[in-house]
Design a protein around this motif. Structure first.
Motif, PDB file in Angstrom:
ATOM      1  N   THR A 105       0.996  -1.165   0.079  1.00 52.67           N
ATOM      2  CA  THR A 105       0.113   0.202  -0.037  1.00 52.67           C
ATOM      3  C   THR A 105       0.299   1.142   0.015  1.00 52.67           C
ATOM      4  O   THR A 105       0.527   2.418  -0.525  1.00 52.67           O
ATOM      5  N   ALA A 106       1.844   1.728   0.488  1.00 52.94           N
ATOM      6  CA  ALA A 106       2.849   2.606   0.769  1.00 52.94           C
ATOM      7  C   ALA A 106       3.366   2.707   0.005  1.00 52.94           C
ATOM      8  O   ALA A 106       3.636   3.708  -0.425  1.00 52.94           O
ATOM      9  N   ALA A 107       3.735   1.228  -0.951  1.00 57.53           N
ATOM     10  CA  ALA A 107       4.412   1.511  -2.053  1.00 57.53           C
ATOM     11  C   ALA A 107       3.718   2.331  -3.478  1.00 57.53           C
ATOM     12  O   ALA A 107       4.306   3.019  -3.893  1.00 57.53           O
ATOM     13  N   ALA A 108       2.777   1.644  -3.007  1.00 58.50           N
ATOM     14  CA  ALA A 108       1.201   2.308  -4.665  1.00 58.50           C
ATOM     15  C   ALA A 108       1.539   3.799  -4.054  1.00 58.50           C
ATOM     16  O   ALA A 108       1.049   4.532  -4.925  1.00 58.50           O
ATOM     17  N   VAL A 109       1.254   4.209  -2.626  1.00 61.39           N
ATOM     18  CA  VAL A 109       1.473   5.861  -2.763  1.00 61.39           C
ATOM     19  C   VAL A 109       2.059   6.373  -3.563  1.00 61.39           C
ATOM     20  O   VAL A 109       1.991   6.907  -3.816  1.00 61.39           O
ATOM     21  N   ARG A 110       3.324   6.147  -2.785  1.00 58.06           N
ATOM     22  CA  ARG A 110       4.916   6.048  -3.460  1.00 58.06           C
ATOM     23  C   ARG A 110       5.167   6.450  -4.981  1.00 58.06           C
ATOM     24  O   ARG A 110       5.063   7.226  -5.152  1.00 58.06           O
ATOM     25  N   LEU A 111       4.423   5.790  -5.842  1.00 59.24           N
ATOM     26  CA  LEU A 111       4.416   5.512  -6.900  1.00 59.24           C
ATOM     27  C   LEU A 111       3.415   6.171  -7.402  1.00 59.24           C
ATOM     28  O   LEU A 111       3.833   7.608  -8.434  1.00 59.24           O
ATOM     29  N   ARG A 112       1.903   6.672  -7.089  1.00 66.32           N
ATOM     30  CA  ARG A 112       1.358   7.585  -7.068  1.00 66.32           C
ATOM     31  C   ARG A 112       1.807   8.713  -6.901  1.00 66.32           C
ATOM     32  O   ARG A 112       1.326   9.903  -7.961  1.00 66.32           O
ATOM     33  N   GLN A 113       2.210   9.387  -6.332  1.00 61.65           N
ATOM     34  CA  GLN A 113       2.592  10.371  -5.672  1.00 61.65           C
ATOM     35  C   GLN A 113       3.545  11.038  -6.329  1.00 61.65           C
ATOM     36  O   GLN A 113       3.872  11.758  -7.220  1.00 61.65           O
ATOM     37  N   ARG A 114       4.229   9.966  -7.079  1.00 61.65           N
ATOM     38  CA  ARG A 114       5.646  10.533  -7.944  1.00 61.65           C
ATOM     39  C   ARG A 114       5.362  11.232  -9.037  1.00 61.65           C
ATOM     40  O   ARG A 114       5.688  11.807 -10.112  1.00 61.65           O
ATOM     41  N   ILE A 115       3.662   9.650  -9.599  1.00 66.50           N
ATOM     42  CA  ILE A 115       3.930  10.187 -11.161  1.00 66.50           C
ATOM     43  C   ILE A 115       2.841  11.552 -10.845  1.00 66.50           C
ATOM     44  O   ILE A 115       3.529  12.441 -11.757  1.00 66.50           O
ATOM     45  N   THR A 116       2.074  11.039 -10.122  1.00 66.96           N
ATOM     46  CA  THR A 116       1.438  13.149 -10.009  1.00 66.96           C
ATOM     47  C   THR A 116       1.967  14.164  -9.320  1.00 66.96           C
ATOM     48  O   THR A 116       1.561  15.515  -9.868  1.00 66.96           O
ATOM     49  N   GLY A 117       3.418  13.830  -9.039  1.00 65.09           N
ATOM     50  CA  GLY A 117       4.241  15.326  -8.297  1.00 65.09           C
ATOM     51  C   GLY A 117       5.130  15.521  -9.955  1.00 65.09           C
ATOM     52  O   GLY A 117       5.201  16.815  -9.933  1.00 65.09           O
ATOM     53  N   THR A 118       4.678  15.388 -11.250  1.00 71.48           N
ATOM     54  CA  THR A 118       5.194  15.269 -11.958  1.00 71.48           C
ATOM     55  C   THR A 118       3.746  16.556 -12.857  1.00 71.48           C
ATOM     56  O   THR A 118       2.864  15.969 -12.829  1.00 71.48           O
ATOM     57  N   SER A 119       4.851  17.307 -13.218  1.00 73.70           N
ATOM     58  CA  SER A 119       3.130  18.258 -13.487  1.00 73.70           C
ATOM     59  C   SER A 119       2.553  18.027 -15.150  1.00 73.70           C
ATOM     60  O   SER A 119       3.437  17.583 -15.985  1.00 73.70           O
ATOM     61  N   GLY A 120       1.197  17.993 -15.495  1.00 78.58           N
ATOM     62  CA  GLY A 120       0.679  17.205 -16.531  1.00 78.58           C
ATOM     63  C   GLY A 120       0.308  16.020 -16.000  1.00 78.58           C
ATOM     64  O   GLY A 120      -0.970  15.971 -17.218  1.00 78.58           O
ATOM     65  N   VAL A 139       0.729  -4.031  -7.470  1.00 79.61           N
ATOM     66  CA  VAL A 139      -1.095  -3.967  -7.987  1.00 79.61           C
ATOM     67  C   VAL A 139      -0.221  -2.691  -9.365  1.00 79.61           C
ATOM     68  O   VAL A 139       0.807  -1.960  -9.440  1.00 79.61           O
ATOM     69  N   GLU A 140      -2.449  -2.100 -10.095  1.00 83.42           N
ATOM     70  CA  GLU A 140      -1.314  -2.420 -11.671  1.00 83.42           C
ATOM     71  C   GLU A 140      -2.615  -1.071 -11.617  1.00 83.42           C
ATOM     72  O   GLU A 140      -3.743  -0.877 -10.606  1.00 83.42           O
ATOM     73  N   GLY A 141      -1.950   0.658 -12.346  1.00 84.92           N
ATOM     74  CA  GLY A 141      -2.822   1.241 -13.121  1.00 84.92           C
ATOM     75  C   GLY A 141      -2.826   2.724 -14.336  1.00 84.92           C
ATOM     76  O   GLY A 141      -1.127   1.729 -14.836  1.00 84.92           O
ATOM     77  N   GLY A 142      -3.480   2.917 -14.552  1.00 82.73           N
ATOM     78  CA  GLY A 142      -2.892   4.142 -15.784  1.00 82.73           C
ATOM     79  C   GLY A 142      -2.973   5.886 -14.889  1.00 82.73           C
ATOM     80  O   GLY A 142      -3.276   5.898 -14.099  1.00 82.73           O
ATOM     81  N   TYR A 143      -2.115   6.007 -16.186  1.00 80.67           N
ATOM     82  CA  TYR A 143      -1.879   7.967 -16.167  1.00 80.67           C
ATOM     83  C   TYR A 143      -1.379   8.172 -17.341  1.00 80.67           C
ATOM     84  O   TYR A 143      -2.097   7.997 -18.585  1.00 80.67           O
ATOM     85  N   THR A 144      -2.106   9.113 -17.208  1.00 77.11           N
ATOM     86  CA  THR A 144      -1.787  10.563 -18.363  1.00 77.11           C
ATOM     87  C   THR A 144      -0.664  10.587 -18.529  1.00 77.11           C
ATOM     88  O   THR A 144      -0.551  11.499 -17.031  1.00 77.11           O
ATOM     89  N   ALA A 145      -0.188  11.096 -18.994  1.00 82.44           N
ATOM     90  CA  ALA A 145       1.702  12.479 -19.617  1.00 82.44           C
ATOM     91  C   ALA A 145       1.257  13.566 -20.217  1.00 82.44           C
ATOM     92  O   ALA A 145       2.424  12.934 -21.123  1.00 82.44           O
ATOM     93  N   GLY A 146       0.020  14.220 -20.574  1.00 83.08           N
ATOM     94  CA  GLY A 146       0.239  15.602 -21.660  1.00 83.08           C
ATOM     95  C   GLY A 146      -0.482  14.905 -22.695  1.00 83.08           C
ATOM     96  O   GLY A 146      -1.391  13.855 -22.799  1.00 83.08           O
ATOM     97  N   ASP A 147       0.472  14.219 -23.728  1.00 84.87           N
ATOM     98  CA  ASP A 147       0.090  13.682 -25.031  1.00 84.87           C
ATOM     99  C   ASP A 147       0.390  11.958 -25.425  1.00 84.87           C
ATOM    100  O   ASP A 147       0.542  11.174 -26.198  1.00 84.87           O
ATOM    101  N   ARG A 148       0.732  11.638 -23.963  1.00 91.58           N
ATOM    102  CA  ARG A 148       1.258  10.229 -23.662  1.00 91.58           C
ATOM    103  C   ARG A 148       0.187   9.725 -22.597  1.00 91.58           C
ATOM    104  O   ARG A 148      -0.177  10.222 -21.815  1.00 91.58           O
ATOM    105  N   ASP A 149      -0.040   8.940 -23.203  1.00 86.62           N
ATOM    106  CA  ASP A 149      -0.964   7.468 -21.775  1.00 86.62           C
ATOM    107  C   ASP A 149       0.619   6.627 -21.220  1.00 86.62           C
ATOM    108  O   ASP A 149       1.701   6.461 -22.048  1.00 86.62           O
ATOM    109  N   GLY A 150      -0.005   5.980 -19.594  1.00 89.08           N
ATOM    110  CA  GLY A 150       1.171   5.907 -19.485  1.00 89.08           C
ATOM    111  C   GLY A 150       0.363   4.149 -18.525  1.00 89.08           C
ATOM    112  O   GLY A 150      -0.758   4.720 -18.191  1.00 89.08           O
ATOM    113  N   ARG A 151       1.185   3.144 -18.111  1.00 90.47           N
ATOM    114  CA  ARG A 151       0.505   1.949 -17.259  1.00 90.47           C
ATOM    115  C   ARG A 151       1.861   1.784 -16.017  1.00 90.47           C
ATOM    116  O   ARG A 151       3.230   2.286 -16.193  1.00 90.47           O
ATOM    117  N   TYR A 152       1.490   1.946 -14.842  1.00 89.59           N
ATOM    118  CA  TYR A 152       2.190   1.107 -13.942  1.00 89.59           C
ATOM    119  C   TYR A 152       1.977  -0.297 -13.246  1.00 89.59           C
ATOM    120  O   TYR A 152       0.666   0.034 -13.229  1.00 89.59           O
TER     121      TYR A 152
END
Length: 193
Positions: A105-120, A139-152
């Motif tokens: 749980t802590a690892a997932a929170v850390r990674l999501r915070q790192r992803i959302t800590g980048t502007s956009g 655990v896995e999920g998705g994210y968007t990064a401007g004009d790119r999509d991503g998975r983690y």
């Protein structure tokens, strides 16, 4: 004591000094211009053996997807921590390993915070449970990064955090995801002896 004249203080063997200065200047010029040229001449992407596990760090291995190449500019192998960056066309597939004191749980929170800590960047959708063929739960999920999509994806094993990040434009990512998902399932952690 003898007397030292001004001429004796400044009189160096002229030819030897000049040759030494020219040799030093030549070496510096070769380094300044030769090393960057050599760096550009060596390709950053290197083929990887199909079906062979690639050691990331600390006993963590993964079998790269078919058709992937290793990007040396983003790969940092190590004993306790390391990263591997693979490319499938324009899709980036990175695996990072480092020591971690915490649970999944802590690892997932850390990674999501790192992803959302980048502007956009924004995390999208819900987070899902995932497991590897070797029995690692994550655990896995998705994210968007401007004009790119991503998975983690993130896994925790014996004091290590294992992070998987994938990004690419929508069409390229959609084509590469089945191979990347199959590769992620090969993620293994074995205690090093």
């Amino acid at each position: 004591m003898g007397r030292v004249t001004r001429r004796q203080l400044t009189d160096l063997p002229g030819t030897l000094g000049l040759l030494l200065a020219l040799a030093l200047a030549s070496i510096l010029a070769a380094l300044a211009f030769g090393l960057p040229a050599l760096d550009r001449a060596v390709p950053a992407e290197r083929p990887v053996a199909a079906g062979e596990p690639y050691r990331v760090a600390a006993g963590v291995t993964i079998v790269p997807p078919d058709g992937a190449s290793l990007d040396a500019t983003g790969t940092r192998p190590g004993a306790e921590r390391g990263t591997a960056l693979f490319r499938l066309g324009r899709v980036q597939y990175a695996i990072g390993v480092e020591p971690f004191k915490g649970d999944l749980t802590a690892a997932a929170v850390r990674l999501r915070q790192r992803i959302t800590g980048t502007s956009g960047n924004q995390v999208t959708g819900t987070q899902l449970a995932v497991s590897t063929a070797g029995g690692l739960a994550g655990v896995e999920g998705g994210y968007t990064a401007g004009d790119r999509d991503g998975r983690y994806a993130v896994f925790v094993a014996d004091g290590l955090i294992i992070e998987v990040m994938v990004s690419g434009d929508d069409a390229d990512l959609e084509r590469a995801l089945p191979r990347i998902d199959a590769s992620t399932r090969t993620l293994r952690y074995e205690t090093e002896k």
